[in-house]
Every structure is written in structure tokens, then in C-alpha cells.
Design an enzyme around this catalytic site. Structure first.
Site, short mmCIF file in Angstrom:
data_model
loop_
_atom_site.label_atom_id
_atom_site.label_comp_id
_atom_site.label_asym_id
_atom_site.label_seq_id
_atom_site.Cartn_x
_atom_site.Cartn_y
_atom_site.Cartn_z
N GLU A 139 4.52 -5.08 7.22
CA GLU A 139 3.79 -3.99 7.88
C GLU A 139 4.28 -3.71 9.30
OE1 GLU A 139 2.41 -6.42 6.13
OE2 GLU A 139 0.95 -5.57 4.73
N ALA A 145 0.86 -1.17 0.00
CA ALA A 145 0.00 0.00 0.00
C ALA A 145 0.91 1.23 0.00
CB ALA A 145 -0.90 -0.01 1.23
N GLY A 171 0.45 -4.98 0.84
CA GLY A 171 -0.75 -5.03 0.01
C GLY A 171 -0.51 -5.72 -1.33
N1 COA Z 1 4.57 3.17 -0.75
C1 COA Z 1 4.92 4.32 -1.34
N2 COA Z 1 6.02 4.45 -2.10
C2 COA Z 1 6.79 3.37 -2.26
C3 COA Z 1 6.48 2.13 -1.68
C4 COA Z 1 5.31 2.06 -0.90
N3 COA Z 1 4.90 0.90 -0.32
N4 COA Z 1 7.44 1.23 -2.01
C5 COA Z 1 8.31 1.90 -2.79
N5 COA Z 1 7.92 3.19 -2.95
C6 COA Z 1 8.57 4.25 -3.72
C7 COA Z 1 9.79 4.79 -3.00
O1 COA Z 1 9.41 5.78 -2.05
C8 COA Z 1 10.56 5.37 -4.17
O2 COA Z 1 9.99 6.60 -4.55
P1 COA Z 1 10.92 7.90 -4.88
O3 COA Z 1 11.78 7.46 -6.03
O4 COA Z 1 9.95 8.97 -5.22
O5 COA Z 1 11.71 8.13 -3.64
C9 COA Z 1 10.29 4.38 -5.29
O6 COA Z 1 9.09 3.72 -4.93
C10 COA Z 1 11.39 3.34 -5.47
O7 COA Z 1 11.57 2.69 -4.23
P2 COA Z 1 13.01 2.54 -3.50
O8 COA Z 1 12.76 2.34 -2.05
O9 COA Z 1 13.89 3.67 -3.91
O10 COA Z 1 13.52 1.20 -4.18
P3 COA Z 1 14.56 0.16 -3.57
O11 COA Z 1 14.88 -0.78 -4.69
O12 COA Z 1 15.69 0.87 -2.92
O13 COA Z 1 13.79 -0.63 -2.42
C11 COA Z 1 11.90 -1.82 -1.48
C12 COA Z 1 12.71 -1.48 -2.75
C13 COA Z 1 10.66 -2.59 -1.93
C14 COA Z 1 12.77 -2.71 -0.55
C15 COA Z 1 11.50 -0.54 -0.74
O14 COA Z 1 10.92 0.36 -1.69
C16 COA Z 1 10.51 -0.74 0.37
O15 COA Z 1 10.86 -1.20 1.43
N6 COA Z 1 9.22 -0.37 0.14
C17 COA Z 1 8.19 -0.46 1.15
C18 COA Z 1 7.74 -1.89 1.36
C19 COA Z 1 6.67 -1.96 2.44
O16 COA Z 1 6.90 -1.71 3.60
N7 COA Z 1 5.45 -2.31 2.00
C20 COA Z 1 4.34 -2.49 2.89
C21 COA Z 1 3.51 -1.27 2.96
S1 COA Z 1 2.16 -1.49 4.10
#
Ligand code: COA
Length: 265
Positions: A139, A71, A116
Site C-alpha cells: 500500500e 483492493a 487486501g
Molecule cells: N486493483 C485493480 N486492478 C488490478 C489490481 C488491483 N489491486 N491488481 C491487478 N489489477 C488488474 C490490472 O489493472 C490488469 O487489468 P487490465 O488487464 O484491465 O489492465 C489486470 O489486473 C492484470 O494485472 P497486471 O498488472 O497486468 O498483471 P502483472 O502480472 O503485470 O502484475 C501485479 C501483477 C500483482 C504485480 C500487479 O498487477 C500489481 O502490482 N497490482 C497491484 C498490487 C497492489 O498494489 N495491491 C495493493 C492494493 S491496496
């Protein structure tokens, strides 16, 4: 009613023959599920579900990195209790629409399926994963728990012990590990993922669509009721198909040693 191609802000939806493909399309945000995307998913599934010429669907993510990384955290951060409840409710509506569609939906997970993203994949009938896919319910790292059905569908899919481990640790698992624990049905090389999903979708699309819809319904609804009730659901579903032209055709074709041609009637 034929599906009318629509433009969605956050999705690509295409229909080729009897197969629909829904692509989550915010690749620069790793296809994070925001309010708009959940609304678009709900609307797309309502529209697709009205088209009985669609016999199978594939859901995947745009770009090379993610199915959906959860999400949208930036959108969620300031939600009130009431709005968080509404947001989770919308996620559940989407899950229900996927599960309630008359056609099976195959999740083709091409990268991160977190939070999500994992939950939406779990609402699909089954999951194929690219060898680059990663799954998790992270989460708790954000001080919350899954809200789009993860605690329930994950436990039903992989067993409560493993679901607890994933939900409590927030750990990500590789595609191979996801295969081992029964979260995904197959792992394929990244470049072959959509071909594999399409091959299975085509196979399903050739079967009697009434039988497939009935199988989907009985497998889903039967899983949450006591076995005698589930068995009754199965018997009713089985018997109801004897009122269809497809059943007559399927059995006549077998007896006549020819391939069946189903019409969905
Ligand atoms: N919500 C909003 N934005 C998100 C997102 C999320 N769940 N997951 C990734 N993004 C965005 C990042 O903020 C970034 O945006 P920006 O370029 O404007 O800063 C872009 O997507 C790329 O993500 P980034 O974190 O730079 O990529 P990465 O390869 O370094 O890391 C992940 C990948 C998946 C490990 C990391 O993005 C992450 O931990 N995301 C959240 C996962 C999470 O907790 N999901 C559960 C949500 S309830």
C-alpha cells in the site's frame, strides 16, 4: 439452516459434504477486491455460517495467477475520506465474518496475495501457499497503508518487527520466505494446493464440530486479552463441552477402542 446455493457476481461458492469452498472470481483483474466482492464475501459468510453441517471452508482465487492482488485500485482512487473509511470498514466486516464463522477457514493462496488479498488471507484461520504464491502489503507504493486489518493481523501473525518491514518497504515475499517467517503453514507444489487444503479440511470435518468451533473462538479471542482472562476463556470453553453429546461419544469411543462418530450435539 441448510446453505442455499446462490449466484454471486464475484465469487464461486460450493459445498461438498461438510466442506465449503469460496473462490474469489475476478481472474482478469487478479481477483482484486472491489466493493461488490466485499459485499458478496460478507453475504456468503453470513449464509454459510447459518449452516451447521459445514465444518470447514477453503478460500482460494480463480485463475492461475492470484489469490487476490489487493483492493481494487481503480475503484479506490477517487474515494473521499468518508468513503475510504466506509470501504475499510467493509473490509473489516468481512475479516470479522471469516474469523467469526463457526467453522475454520483455510486460505489456499494460489498466487499473488497482496494488500487486501494478504489481509483477507490473514483473517482466515491459517494459510497454505502454492510455490507460486507471493505475499506483500504494497500500500505504501500507492501512498496509503493497509486498511483491512493488515497492520494488526500481520503483526499478530508474524511479529511486529517483520510486519513493520513488510508494511514500510511494500516488498513482496515468496512462498518460501512466507513459510520461514510464519505467515503460512505450508508450501506445496502449485498443482497440489487444493488437494492439500481439502485433505486438512476433511480431517478437521471429522472432529466434533462443537469442539472445533470452541477451539477457534478461544484461540482467536484469547490472543487479544491478558493471559489470566484468556486462561479463563479456555477453562469455560473446555467445561462447556462437557454438556455435549460429542464429548460423551468421544470419550466413550476412546474407552471402547472404536472410532468416534460426532454429531455436533
Ligand atoms: N486493483 C485493480 N486492478 C488490478 C489490481 C488491483 N489491486 N491488481 C491487478 N489489477 C488488474 C490490472 O489493472 C490488469 O487489468 P487490465 O488487464 O484491465 O489492465 C489486470 O489486473 C492484470 O494485472 P497486471 O498488472 O497486468 O498483471 P502483472 O502480472 O503485470 O502484475 C501485479 C501483477 C500483482 C504485480 C500487479 O498487477 C500489481 O502490482 N497490482 C497491484 C498490487 C497492489 O498494489 N495491491 C495493493 C492494493 S491496496
Amino acid at each position: 439452516m441448510k446453505y442455499e446455493p446462490k449466484k454471486f457476481e464475484t465469487l464461486l461458492v460450493s459445498v461438498e459434504g461438510a466442506i465449503a469452498t469460496i473462490t474469489l472470481n475476478r481472474p482478469d483483474k487478479l481477483n482484486a477486491l472491489n466493493y461488490r466482492m466485499l459485499n458478496d464475501l460478507r453475504d456468503a459468510f453470513i449464509a454459510l455460517d447459518h449452516d451447521y453441517d459445514i465444518h470447514c471452508a477453503i478460500m482460494t482465487g480463480a485463475g492461475d495467477k492470484a489469490f487476490a492482488a489487493g483492493a481494487d485500485i481503480s475503484e479506490m482512487a477517487d474515494k473521499s475520506v468518508a468513503n475510504a473509511h466506509r470501504f475499510a470498514g467493509l473490509g473489516h466486516v468481512v475479516g470479522g465474518r471469516i474469523e467469526g464463522a463457526h467453522f475454520p477457514v483455510i486460505a489456499a493462496v494460489n498466487g499473488f496475495a497482496l494488500g487486501g488479498g494478504c489481509e483477507i488471507a490473514l483473517a482466515c484461520d491459517f494459510i497454505y501457499a502454492s510455490d507460486k504464491a507471493k505475499f506483500g502489503q504494497p500500500e505504501v507504493n500507492l501512498g496509503v497503508i493497509p486498511g483491512f486489518g493488515g497492520t494488526q493481523r500481520l503483526a499478530r501473525r508474524i511479529g511486529i518487527g517483520r510486519a513493520r518491514e513488510l508494511c514500510y518497504t511494500g516488498d513482496m515475499v515468496s512462498a518460501e520466505e512466507a513459510l520461514r517467517i510464519g505467515l503460512v503453514n505450508a508450501v506445496v507444489p502449485h498443482a497440489d494446493l487444493l488437494a492439500k487444503a481439502n485433505e486438512t479440511a476433511k480431517k478437521i470435518a471429522l472432529k466434533g464440530p462443537l469442539a472445533i468451533a470452541q477451539a477457534k473462538r478461544v484461540l482467536l479471542r484469547g490472543a487479544d486479552v491478558p493471559l489470566p482472562v484468556a486462561s479463563e476463556l479456555e477453562m469455560q470453553g473446555f467445561a462447556s463441552l462437557f454438556g455435549s453429546a460429542d464429548q460423551k461419544e468421544g470419550m466413550a469411543a476412546f474407552v471402547g477402542k472404536r472410532a468416534a462418530v460426532f454429531t455436533g450435539k
